[in-house]
Every structure is written in C-alpha cells, then in structure tokens.
Design a protein around this motif. Structure first.
Motif, PDB file in Angstrom:
ATOM      1  N   ILE A   1      60.119 -75.295 -36.813  1.00  0.00           N
ATOM      2  CA  ILE A   1      61.132 -75.612 -35.801  1.00  0.00           C
ATOM      3  C   ILE A   1      62.097 -74.439 -35.651  1.00  0.00           C
ATOM      4  CG2 ILE A   1      63.151 -77.055 -35.331  1.00  0.00           C
ATOM      5  CD1 ILE A   1      61.548 -79.411 -36.517  1.00  0.00           C
ATOM      6  N   ALA A   2      62.541 -73.890 -36.785  1.00  0.00           N
ATOM      7  CA  ALA A   2      63.447 -72.737 -36.742  1.00  0.00           C
ATOM      8  C   ALA A   2      62.792 -71.563 -36.020  1.00  0.00           C
ATOM      9  CB  ALA A   2      63.859 -72.345 -38.159  1.00  0.00           C
ATOM     10  N   ARG A   3      61.518 -71.331 -36.307  1.00  0.00           N
ATOM     11  CA  ARG A   3      60.797 -70.235 -35.644  1.00  0.00           C
ATOM     12  C   ARG A   3      60.727 -70.457 -34.135  1.00  0.00           C
ATOM     13  NH1 ARG A   3      54.638 -69.599 -37.272  1.00  0.00           N
ATOM     14  NH2 ARG A   3      54.672 -71.653 -36.268  1.00  0.00           N
ATOM     15  N   ALA A   4      60.500 -71.699 -33.720  1.00  0.00           N
ATOM     16  CA  ALA A   4      60.402 -72.005 -32.285  1.00  0.00           C
ATOM     17  C   ALA A   4      61.730 -71.814 -31.569  1.00  0.00           C
ATOM     18  CB  ALA A   4      59.916 -73.443 -32.100  1.00  0.00           C
ATOM     19  N   LEU A   5      62.833 -72.016 -32.281  1.00  0.00           N
ATOM     20  CA  LEU A   5      64.152 -71.979 -31.647  1.00  0.00           C
ATOM     21  C   LEU A   5      64.873 -70.646 -31.789  1.00  0.00           C
ATOM     22  CD1 LEU A   5      65.359 -75.533 -32.689  1.00  0.00           C
ATOM     23  CD2 LEU A   5      65.129 -74.722 -30.339  1.00  0.00           C
ATOM     24  N   VAL A   6      64.364 -69.758 -32.638  1.00  0.00           N
ATOM     25  CA  VAL A   6      65.111 -68.546 -32.960  1.00  0.00           C
ATOM     26  C   VAL A   6      65.323 -67.647 -31.746  1.00  0.00           C
ATOM     27  CG1 VAL A   6      63.158 -67.056 -33.649  1.00  0.00           C
ATOM     28  CG2 VAL A   6      65.408 -66.806 -34.787  1.00  0.00           C
ATOM     29  N   THR A   7      64.435 -67.698 -30.770  1.00  0.00           N
ATOM     30  CA  THR A   7      64.585 -66.870 -29.574  1.00  0.00           C
ATOM     31  C   THR A   7      65.460 -67.532 -28.507  1.00  0.00           C
ATOM     32  OG1 THR A   7      62.559 -67.804 -28.651  1.00  0.00           O
ATOM     33  CG2 THR A   7      62.346 -65.732 -29.888  1.00  0.00           C
ATOM     34  N   LYS A   8      66.011 -68.714 -28.840  1.00  0.00           N
ATOM     35  CA  LYS A   8      66.815 -69.491 -27.879  1.00  0.00           C
ATOM     36  C   LYS A   8      66.026 -69.729 -26.584  1.00  0.00           C
ATOM     37  CE  LYS A   8      71.248 -67.909 -29.737  1.00  0.00           C
ATOM     38  NZ  LYS A   8      70.687 -67.184 -30.881  1.00  0.00           N
ATOM     39  N   PRO A   9      64.864 -70.373 -26.713  1.00  0.00           N
ATOM     40  CA  PRO A   9      63.994 -70.562 -25.543  1.00  0.00           C
ATOM     41  C   PRO A   9      64.558 -71.585 -24.564  1.00  0.00           C
ATOM     42  CG  PRO A   9      63.155 -71.826 -27.391  1.00  0.00           C
ATOM     43  CD  PRO A   9      64.309 -71.017 -27.915  1.00  0.00           C
ATOM     44  N   SER A  10      64.086 -71.514 -23.342  1.00  0.00           N
ATOM     45  CA  SER A  10      64.454 -72.519 -22.337  1.00  0.00           C
ATOM     46  C   SER A  10      63.708 -73.819 -22.562  1.00  0.00           C
ATOM     47  CB  SER A  10      64.121 -72.005 -20.928  1.00  0.00           C
ATOM     48  OG  SER A  10      64.751 -70.795 -20.664  1.00  0.00           O
ATOM     49  N   LEU A  11      62.517 -73.716 -23.158  1.00  0.00           N
ATOM     50  CA  LEU A  11      61.635 -74.877 -23.295  1.00  0.00           C
ATOM     51  C   LEU A  11      60.848 -74.791 -24.598  1.00  0.00           C
ATOM     52  CD1 LEU A  11      60.076 -77.385 -22.154  1.00  0.00           C
ATOM     53  CD2 LEU A  11      58.598 -75.754 -20.942  1.00  0.00           C
TER      54      LEU A  11
ATOM     55  N   ASN B   1      58.870 -65.414 -41.477  1.00  0.00           N
ATOM     56  CA  ASN B   1      58.165 -66.183 -40.453  1.00  0.00           C
ATOM     57  C   ASN B   1      59.069 -66.495 -39.265  1.00  0.00           C
ATOM     58  OD1 ASN B   1      55.254 -67.376 -40.798  1.00  0.00           O
ATOM     59  ND2 ASN B   1      56.069 -67.262 -42.880  1.00  0.00           N
ATOM     60  N   VAL B   2      60.301 -66.890 -39.558  1.00  0.00           N
ATOM     61  CA  VAL B   2      61.232 -67.261 -38.477  1.00  0.00           C
ATOM     62  C   VAL B   2      61.670 -66.033 -37.681  1.00  0.00           C
ATOM     63  CG1 VAL B   2      63.497 -68.263 -37.968  1.00  0.00           C
ATOM     64  CG2 VAL B   2      62.014 -69.329 -39.679  1.00  0.00           C
ATOM     65  N   ALA B   3      61.845 -64.909 -38.359  1.00  0.00           N
ATOM     66  CA  ALA B   3      62.305 -63.691 -37.678  1.00  0.00           C
ATOM     67  C   ALA B   3      61.243 -63.069 -36.779  1.00  0.00           C
ATOM     68  CB  ALA B   3      62.767 -62.665 -38.712  1.00  0.00           C
ATOM     69  N   MET B   4      59.980 -63.389 -37.029  1.00  0.00           N
ATOM     70  CA  MET B   4      58.880 -62.685 -36.364  1.00  0.00           C
ATOM     71  C   MET B   4      58.927 -62.686 -34.826  1.00  0.00           C
ATOM     72  SD  MET B   4      55.081 -62.623 -37.912  1.00  0.00           S
ATOM     73  CE  MET B   4      55.853 -62.353 -39.492  1.00  0.00           C
ATOM     74  N   PRO B   5      59.218 -63.841 -34.173  1.00  0.00           N
ATOM     75  CA  PRO B   5      59.276 -63.793 -32.701  1.00  0.00           C
ATOM     76  C   PRO B   5      60.335 -62.829 -32.174  1.00  0.00           C
ATOM     77  CG  PRO B   5      59.129 -66.067 -33.467  1.00  0.00           C
ATOM     78  CD  PRO B   5      59.372 -65.212 -34.680  1.00  0.00           C
TER      79      PRO B   5
ATOM     80  N   GLU C   1      70.464 -67.802 -40.245  1.00  0.00           N
ATOM     81  CA  GLU C   1      71.388 -68.773 -39.640  1.00  0.00           C
ATOM     82  C   GLU C   1      70.669 -70.048 -39.226  1.00  0.00           C
ATOM     83  OE1 GLU C   1      74.284 -69.131 -35.713  1.00  0.00           O
ATOM     84  OE2 GLU C   1      73.778 -67.148 -36.494  1.00  0.00           O
ATOM     85  N   LEU C   2      69.500 -69.887 -38.612  1.00  0.00           N
ATOM     86  CA  LEU C   2      68.754 -71.054 -38.145  1.00  0.00           C
ATOM     87  C   LEU C   2      68.146 -71.827 -39.316  1.00  0.00           C
ATOM     88  CD1 LEU C   2      68.404 -72.440 -35.542  1.00  0.00           C
ATOM     89  CD2 LEU C   2      66.537 -70.928 -34.967  1.00  0.00           C
ATOM     90  N   LEU C   3      67.672 -71.122 -40.324  1.00  0.00           N
ATOM     91  CA  LEU C   3      67.138 -71.805 -41.501  1.00  0.00           C
ATOM     92  C   LEU C   3      68.238 -72.592 -42.219  1.00  0.00           C
ATOM     93  CD1 LEU C   3      64.632 -69.134 -42.808  1.00  0.00           C
ATOM     94  CD2 LEU C   3      64.062 -71.479 -42.161  1.00  0.00           C
ATOM     95  N   GLU C   4      69.439 -72.064 -42.225  1.00  0.00           N
ATOM     96  CA  GLU C   4      70.564 -72.813 -42.790  1.00  0.00           C
ATOM     97  C   GLU C   4      70.842 -74.063 -41.962  1.00  0.00           C
ATOM     98  OE1 GLU C   4      73.561 -69.790 -42.899  1.00  0.00           O
ATOM     99  OE2 GLU C   4      72.999 -69.116 -44.928  1.00  0.00           O
ATOM    100  N   ASN C   5      70.696 -73.945 -40.643  1.00  0.00           N
ATOM    101  CA  ASN C   5      70.913 -75.096 -39.757  1.00  0.00           C
ATOM    102  C   ASN C   5      69.885 -76.202 -39.980  1.00  0.00           C
ATOM    103  OD1 ASN C   5      73.130 -73.953 -38.547  1.00  0.00           O
ATOM    104  ND2 ASN C   5      72.028 -73.206 -36.741  1.00  0.00           N
ATOM    105  N   VAL C   6      68.680 -75.846 -40.413  1.00  0.00           N
ATOM    106  CA  VAL C   6      67.656 -76.869 -40.667  1.00  0.00           C
ATOM    107  C   VAL C   6      67.610 -77.266 -42.144  1.00  0.00           C
ATOM    108  CG1 VAL C   6      66.257 -76.108 -38.708  1.00  0.00           C
ATOM    109  CG2 VAL C   6      65.722 -75.237 -40.994  1.00  0.00           C
TER     110      VAL C   6
END
Length: 226
Positions: free
Chosen positions: A156-166, A106-110, A128-133
C-alpha cells in the motif's frame, strides 16, 4: 467534476490458435477524483483483465482508455509506463514486493524511476509513508521477514508513495485472514481519503464492496445490475 480515467466501449478478445475467447464486451467506465469504486464478480468474469487494460498494462481489442485526458491506446510502452508512474498506483492480492530489497527500498522504488528524484528524497518519502502505515519499526526488514499483513501494508505504501491520482487494487485483501483484511482495507481507505486519491478495487467480497461509494457487477464480460 471531470474524470481522471475514462474507458469507452472496451472489449478484449484473446486468440489462441483456432480458439477465440471474448473476455470483455463494450464496457464503459468513468472514475472521478477521490471516488471509491468496487468492481465485483466471480473468478473468470474479466475483472483482472479490465484492471490491466485500465492501467495500461495491456491494450483493448477495441475501445479506448483515457487517463488525465490522454489516450493510452495511442502510446508506446515507454509512454504508458511514464503515465503509470505519474498517475497510478497498483496493489495486488499477492504483494509482488521484491524479495531482495528491504521495505523502505521497495517503497522508494517507484520514486527512483523518476529522473529528478534523488535517492535521499525517495528514501525520506518512503520512510514517512511506512511510518503512516505503522511500519516505522520494520524499515530494513525484507519481505520474507514480514507477516502477510505487514507485506500488504508495504505494498500500500509503495502504491501511494508517488501520490497517484488513482489506485488500482486487484483483490487487495484476498490473501489475508478476516482480521488482517479488515485492518488493511481500513488503512487503505483512510490513506486514500486523506490523500484524495481515487480507488478502483476489484473484489469478490461483497462486504468489502459495500464500503465503496459505488459498486459495479461484472459478469461474463458485461456490466449487470448490482
């Protein structure tokens, strides 16, 4: 500092047969890098509609939405989708995870929607992001095997995985009990601050809104004094 996102004179009207409903009227909004903004309002005040317009998921009846200097109104759906994938992350009250996929999938999908990202790289960044959460031990669990708080952490991890601006968050803790809500929002705030991602959050919870840099009150489609 220049704005990541700007909305100018946004209005939204829904026509259903002979019934015309004005949901938003003449709204302006500017979001700067790293800024944390809370939009507060009761149910039916137009908060979610506004978030959909700002995220390019819908188009305003009048007015314009600009993301990184490009007007979303003037794009087709494919172009808006590419802008969302590049610059935006979304978190909803109900996690909207895909039930048949694991947390890491799910997190990798974007990332996998990007043409130049390999499955290996996407999985590595998702882990990496799932470990962070705090979910490094739940990578291969599906949503149905996770608690409500864990599912929202995956979101939250899914939303942040692409390193978005917003990040656009619609009642991100609204489906959680008090302790889980505090924990999830604390985590979101920490990651948002570390990654210098701006956060625009819709909430009816004024205690949660008080933690933002700026609070805006939406009532009957208009901004009012908070």
């Amino acid at each position: 500092m220049s704005a990541i996102l700007e909305a100018s004179n946004i209005s939204k009207i829904y026509d259903e047969g002979t019934v015309r409903t004005q949901v938003l009227t003449g709204l302006d909004l500017s979001v700067k890098a790293g800024e944390r903004i809370a939009i507060v309002g009761t149910s039916g005040s137009g908060k979610s509609t506004l978030l959909h317009l700002l995220g390019g998921l819908d188009t305003p009846t009048s007015g314009e939405v600009w993301l990184h200097g490009k007007c979303l109104n003037h794009m087709n759906e494919t172009e808006r989708g590419a802008m969302r994938n590049q610059y935006l992350g979304f978190i909803y009250q109900f996690h909207h995870l895909l039930a048949e996929f694991t947390a890491v999938e799910n997190v990798a999908m974007p990332l996998l929607m990007r043409p130049k990202v390999s499955t290996t790289d996407a999985r590595k960044q998702a882990i990496e992001l799932l470990e962070n959460v705090g979910l490094g031990h739940r990578l291969d669990h599906r949503p149905g095997e996770l608690s409500g708080g864990e599912r929202q952490r995956v979101a939250i991890a899914r939303a942040l995985v692409t390193k978005p601006s917003l990040i656009l968050a619609d009642e991100p803790t609204g489906n959680l009990d008090y302790d889980n809500a505090q924990s999830v929002f604390g985590l979101l705030s920490e990651l948002q601050s570390t990654m210098q991602t701006a956060l625009l959050m819709v909430t009816h919870d004024r205690n949660l809104a008080a933690l933002a840099d700026r609070q805006l009150l939406l009532r009957n489609g208009h901004w009012e004094n908070y």
